[in-house]
Design a protein around this motif. Structure first.
Motif, PDB file in Angstrom:
ATOM      1  N   UNK A  29      21.312  66.409  87.175  1.00 15.14           N
ATOM      2  CA  UNK A  29      20.904  66.622  85.782  1.00 15.14           C
ATOM      3  C   UNK A  29      19.946  65.516  85.337  1.00 15.14           C
ATOM      4  N   UNK A  30      20.261  64.278  85.732  1.00 13.51           N
ATOM      5  CA  UNK A  30      19.383  63.164  85.365  1.00 13.51           C
ATOM      6  C   UNK A  30      17.981  63.350  85.945  1.00 13.51           C
ATOM      7  N   UNK A  31      17.923  63.796  87.231  1.00 16.03           N
ATOM      8  CA  UNK A  31      16.623  64.027  87.881  1.00 16.03           C
ATOM      9  C   UNK A  31      15.842  65.105  87.136  1.00 16.03           C
ATOM     10  N   UNK A  32      16.533  66.125  86.692  1.00 20.22           N
ATOM     11  CA  UNK A  32      15.862  67.198  85.955  1.00 20.22           C
ATOM     12  C   UNK A  32      15.301  66.676  84.639  1.00 20.22           C
ATOM     13  N   UNK A  33      16.117  65.960  83.897  1.00 22.54           N
ATOM     14  CA  UNK A  33      15.677  65.488  82.581  1.00 22.54           C
ATOM     15  C   UNK A  33      14.598  64.420  82.686  1.00 22.54           C
ATOM     16  N   UNK A  34      14.564  63.723  83.817  1.00 31.17           N
ATOM     17  CA  UNK A  34      13.517  62.709  84.012  1.00 31.17           C
ATOM     18  C   UNK A  34      12.246  63.296  84.609  1.00 31.17           C
ATOM     19  N   UNK A  35      12.273  64.611  84.903  1.00 35.56           N
ATOM     20  CA  UNK A  35      11.077  65.281  85.404  1.00 35.56           C
ATOM     21  C   UNK A  35      10.880  65.206  86.899  1.00 35.56           C
TER      22      UNK A  35
END
Length: 336
Positions: free
Chosen positions: A69-75
């Motif tokens: 999820x963090x990777x997704x939100x960080x692009x």
């Protein structure tokens, strides 16, 4: 919601469907931080942050890892890629659960032991190559010394289970039963005995020849389907359509079984035989039920029925219209 408005943590939690403690946790973990801190240190969230919290809640409901999820939100990844990867994981879990359910249901039905549970787990976990080898070993053993025409056992071997990549619970249960059976020496002996006793008689020896087997399993299928199509269409057995398709079928059968031309006498004999078939089948079933020797339904027939379940083909639902076919078979100058 106003795009420019800031909302306290309680409102952000309510609007995103999360608890206040969960919103605080995601902020502390650097997943979704508040848009602003008030002078008193209160966390305030804008519309974008609340939308991100809603996405986090949805992904966590799907058991998505926090790092993903963090990777997704960080692009670092896209939502499409993340969901595709997660779908693959869920599908693998689904297949695993389906296999476990099949093992458990079979064990409950059979009153299985710990050793059987271990065996069934190995059966559902086999690779395609291992399943193929299991079936080949079965037919190699069954065919050893069997007095049948050349190629007959290979024709039987061709009717084999092919477990799909995403099998149903019923297909897995059928494979467990089939794999357990074909590994059983007693079942192998019973199939060998049935085939020997059946196909060494004069009448059935001819059925095992290559031309007859080719007709039964390949070229004869379209001819039978053409006959059934005329019947399903409501044609009279004496109509030109019915007569044409039934005659083609009879000519093919006569050429294969007797290597002779179709005559009115042969037509009438075949018609009489077809009319008697239901009684013959009932008699065979009664004799099989009373027999202490291996019979079709418990040997080769059981093998084939399980193969159809594993392959998802299933048995034909149609019952052959014996009386209609018999009427169509009779020679035109005999009761036409």
């Amino acid at each position: 919601m106003n795009d420019n408005e800031l909302y306290p943590i309680g409102d952000a939690a309510r609007r995103s469907g999360l608890s206040v403690s969960a919103v605080r946790f995601y902020a502390d973990a650097g997943i979704v931080e508040p848009a602003h801190l008030s002078g008193a240190g209160h966390r305030l969230y804008d519309v974008d942050a609340i939308a991100r919290l809603e996405l986090v809640r949805t992904l966590r409901d799907l058991d998505t890892d926090l790092d993903e999820i963090r990777r997704l939100l960080e692009g670092d990844t896209t939502l499409h890629n993340l969901l595709t990867t997660h779908l693959e994981i869920v599908e693998r879990q689904e297949r695993t659960l389906r296999a476990r359910r099949a093992v458990l249901r079979t064990l409950i039905r059979q009153g299985g032991t710990t050793a059987q549970a271990d065996l069934m787990h190995k059966l559902v976990s086999m690779t395609d190559e291992e399943r193929e080898q299991t079936i080949d070993d079965f037919w190699n053993d069954v065919g050893e010394g069997l007095d049948v025409p050349d190629g007959f056992v290979d024709r039987l071997r061709a009717m084999r289970p092919i477990l799909p990549a995403d099998p149903t619970a019923a297909q897995l249960e059928a494979w467990i039963e089939l794999a357990d059976l074909v590994r059983d020496p007693a079942f192998r002996d019973a199939v060998r005995t049935y085939l020997h006793e059946t196909y060494t008689t004069d009448e059935w020896q001819a059925m095992a020849t290559e031309p007859m087997q080719e007709f039964i399993y390949e070229s004869g299928g379209p001819l039978v389907e053409a006959v059934l199509a005329a019947y399903r269409a409501g044609e009279s057995p004496r109509s030109p359509w019915a007569q044409a398709v039934v005659t083609r079928f009879m000519e093919a059968v006569t050429a294969v079984s007797a290597d002779t031309a179709l005559t009115p006498e042969i037509r009438n004999r075949m018609a009489d035989a077809y009319r008697r078939l239901p009684d013959i089948e009932r008699q065979i079933a009664e004799e099989d039920a009373a027999s202490e020797d291996p019979v079709y339904d418990d040997t080769h027939g059981r093998y084939l029925s399980l193969v159809t379940v594993v392959n998802g083909t299933g048995p034909e639902e149609d019952t052959l219209p014996y009386a209609w076919i018999a009427d169509a078979m009779r020679a035109p100058d005999d009761g036409a």
